[in-house]
Every structure is written in structure tokens, then in C-alpha cells.
Design a protein around this motif. Structure first.
Motif, short mmCIF file in Angstrom:
data_model
loop_
_atom_site.label_atom_id
_atom_site.label_comp_id
_atom_site.label_asym_id
_atom_site.label_seq_id
_atom_site.Cartn_x
_atom_site.Cartn_y
_atom_site.Cartn_z
N LYS A 138 0.83 -1.21 0.00
CA LYS A 138 0.00 0.00 0.00
C LYS A 138 0.87 1.26 0.00
CE LYS A 138 -0.32 0.50 5.00
NZ LYS A 138 -1.01 0.09 6.22
N ILE A 149 -6.34 -5.98 3.42
CA ILE A 149 -6.08 -5.95 4.86
C ILE A 149 -6.67 -4.71 5.52
CG2 ILE A 149 -4.00 -7.38 4.66
CD1 ILE A 149 -2.33 -4.83 4.87
N ILE A 159 -5.09 -6.34 14.47
CA ILE A 159 -4.08 -5.28 14.46
C ILE A 159 -3.93 -4.85 15.91
CG2 ILE A 159 -3.42 -3.00 13.57
CD1 ILE A 159 -5.57 -3.39 11.36
N MET A 183 3.19 -6.83 12.53
CA MET A 183 3.60 -5.89 11.50
C MET A 183 5.07 -5.53 11.79
SD MET A 183 -0.01 -3.71 11.53
CE MET A 183 0.77 -2.15 11.70
N THR A 184 5.59 -4.50 11.14
CA THR A 184 7.00 -4.16 11.29
C THR A 184 7.42 -4.03 12.77
OG1 THR A 184 7.20 -3.07 9.15
CG2 THR A 184 8.71 -2.33 10.87
N ARG A 218 2.22 -9.26 8.40
CA ARG A 218 1.95 -8.32 7.29
C ARG A 218 2.94 -7.16 7.44
NH1 ARG A 218 -2.69 -8.82 10.50
NH2 ARG A 218 -2.21 -6.70 11.15
N VAL A 219 3.90 -7.06 6.53
CA VAL A 219 5.01 -6.13 6.74
C VAL A 219 5.17 -5.15 5.58
CG1 VAL A 219 7.50 -5.95 7.14
CG2 VAL A 219 6.20 -7.83 8.17
N GLY A 220 5.12 -3.87 5.91
CA GLY A 220 5.34 -2.83 4.91
C GLY A 220 6.67 -2.12 5.14
N THR A 221 6.73 -1.34 6.20
CA THR A 221 7.86 -0.44 6.45
C THR A 221 9.22 -1.14 6.45
OG1 THR A 221 6.33 0.87 7.79
CG2 THR A 221 8.67 1.38 8.00
N ARG A 238 6.25 5.10 4.36
CA ARG A 238 5.31 5.43 3.30
C ARG A 238 5.10 6.93 3.16
NH1 ARG A 238 3.44 0.64 5.56
NH2 ARG A 238 2.49 1.80 7.23
C1 LIG Z 1 -0.09 -0.89 6.77
C2 LIG Z 1 -0.50 -2.15 7.40
C3 LIG Z 1 0.46 -3.12 7.75
C4 LIG Z 1 1.96 -2.93 7.59
O1 LIG Z 1 2.44 -2.04 8.55
P1 LIG Z 1 3.99 -1.74 8.74
O2 LIG Z 1 4.08 -1.20 10.11
O3 LIG Z 1 4.39 -0.76 7.69
O4 LIG Z 1 4.73 -3.03 8.60
C5 LIG Z 1 0.00 -4.31 8.30
N1 LIG Z 1 -1.32 -4.53 8.50
C6 LIG Z 1 -2.25 -3.63 8.17
C7 LIG Z 1 -3.69 -3.95 8.42
C8 LIG Z 1 -1.88 -2.41 7.62
O5 LIG Z 1 -2.83 -1.52 7.31
#
Ligand SMILES: *Cc1c(COP(=O)(O)O)cnc(C)c1O
Length: 232
Positions: free
Chosen positions: A39, A82, A166, A205-206, A221-224, A230
Motif C-alpha cells: 500500500k 487488509i 491489528i 507488522m514491522t 503483514r510487513v510494509g515499512t 510510506r
Molecule cells: C499498513 C499495514 C500493515 C503494515 O504495517 P507496517 O508497520 O508498515 O509493517 C499491516 N497490516 C495492516 C492492516 C496495515 O494496514
């Protein structure tokens, strides 16, 4: 956007963290799946993931995912939703996503079932539970989960893979840890009460993936940590 080389380095770091957390928790390395969250990043984020062997991505908005899916030569990944889904977007969501993790109302369950039926498919879902009782988070309350699962199990075009949460935003990792333990305990309870396997626990998450793995997460679920911040 970071380069592919930077991405592979970040990925190696995340995989190391995952392996260490598994070992510390006496779990098999490889018992936790990594969902890269693309995202707010361009389509390259999806290509990076696919090129390095990750076969699904997480997106939190229907519109953004639709835009990415429509681009030419997009990598053949599975798309997982998600983020909170508005009921007027269910039709498009069912058409795009391979799984919806953020199912948080009975109304949404019914609409998703109807739309999946119209497309002749059975849609995998997770039930999102606000186990941290965070007023800023979506998700069923713990006390509502029995009724939610009961409703979901009666719908022919949905398949409940498990639960998602979450953790509340908090610097104290014990808060996240408690929310994750609660989701696992809830899963164990519901699984026994309804005699269904609910194998997937999407949590971590991160910032809190290590405690999530300790608590039994099957998918983080990992973004950062993979793509950098972002910018919002
Ligand atoms: C954005 C998001 C993540 C990833 O978060 P990070 O802290 O960047 O790893 C995971 N789960 C959900 C539901 C999110 O919206």
C-alpha cells in the motif's frame, strides 16, 4: 521508492528476524508466512516481492489495488485486502482480491457472500477482531466473534481461513503481545466450539512481528521494514 537491491537487503533482514523469533518460540522456521504490504507504494513494490519469491501482497484500499491490478504486465501475485472495506465496495473487492482479511461486520459477510456467489466463486476470508479493544481500530469485538463465525459458517460462498488482528498503537510491546495472545486463545476456543479448523492467524507488522510470532502468528503483514516509510 527504494531500489531492488535495497529491497532484497531489507527482505533478508526481515527473514532473519522471523527465523530468530521462530527459534526463540520453539517453532519451525518456515511456519510463518510473510505478506509484503505494498500500500502507498508504486507497482514496483509488487514486482520486487514477486521477483524475490513472495507470491501474495497486502493492500488496504480497493481503489489503489484496482489501479495496480489494471497496470500492464503486473506480476501474477495473489492480492489480499487488509484494510477496512466499505459495503459499497464489496463487488469490486470480490472481483479483485483473492482473500479479504478485514471482514468486520455481519452485514459485510452477507454482502461478500452474495457478490462471491454472483461471480461463482468461494471467497477465502479472515474475521478481523479488535482484541486490543482499541477505539481507533476496526474489527469485531471479542464478545461478537461467536455470532460472527456462526453467521459466516452458514454462507456458501465464503471460506473462513482464520482470524486477523491489528495490535493497538503503543510503544509497550506487552500491549501488542497481550492482543496477539488473545487472538490465539479466541481461535482455539472458537475452533473447538464450532468444530472448524481456523488455521490462519494473521498478526504482526514491522514493529511487533517478533512478539506476534511468539504468540503463534501464521502470517505477518510487513510494509515499512521491507519498503521503507510510506511518507504519511
Ligand atoms: C499498513 C499495514 C500493515 C503494515 O504495517 P507496517 O508497520 O508498515 O509493517 C499491516 N497490516 C495492516 C492492516 C496495515 O494496514
Amino acid at each position: 521508492m527504494i531500489t531492488y537491491e535495497e529491497f532484497t537487503q531489507n527482505l533478508a533482514n526481515v527473514q532473519l528476524r522471523m527465523a530468530e523469533a521462530c527459534v526463540a518460540a520453539n517453532r519451525a522456521v518456515g511456519s510463518v508466512r510473510l505478506l509484503p504490504v505494498t500500500k502507498n507504494h508504486p507497482i514496483d513494490a509488487v514486482h520486487y516481492a514477486y521477483q524475490s519469491g513472495l507470491t501474495a501482497v497486502g493492500e488496504n484500499r480497493v481503489q489503489e489495488a484496482a489501479g495496480k491490478c489494471a497496470q500492464d504486465a503486473v506480476s501474477p501475485v495473489e492480492w489480499e485486502l487488509i484494510g477496512h472495506l466499505q459495503s459499497n465496495k464489496t463487488k469490486e473487492a470480490v472481483a479483485i482480491f483473492d482473500r479479504i482479511q478485514s471482514v468486520d461486520s455481519i452485514k459485510l459477510l452477507k454482502r461478500l457472500d452474495r457478490q462471491a456467489g454472483e461471480l461463482g466463486k468461494c471467497l477465502p476470508i479472515l474475521l478481523q477482531c479488535n482484541t486490543g479493544e482499541d477505539p481507533n481500530k476496526y474489527g469485531f469485538r471479542v464478545a461478537e466473534m461467536g455470532a460472527a463465525l456462526d453467521a459466516a459458517l452458514q454462507l456458501d460462498h465464503l471460506q473462513v481461513d482464520g482470524l486477523m488482528t491489528i495490535a493497538p498503537l503503543d510503544d509497550d510491546l506487552d500491549v501488542a503481545s497481550a492482543a496477539f495472545d488473545r487472538l490465539r486463545e479466541l481461535r482455539d476456543h472458537l475452533s473447538e466450539r464450532f468444530s472448524v479448523a481456523l488455521p490462519e492467524l494473521s498478526m504482526g507488522m514491522t514493529g511487533d512481528l517478533d512478539v506476534a510470532i511468539a504468540a503463534g502468528s501464521t502470517q505477518i503483514r510487513v510494509g515499512t521494514a521491507l519498503y521503507g516509510s510510506r511518507g504519511y
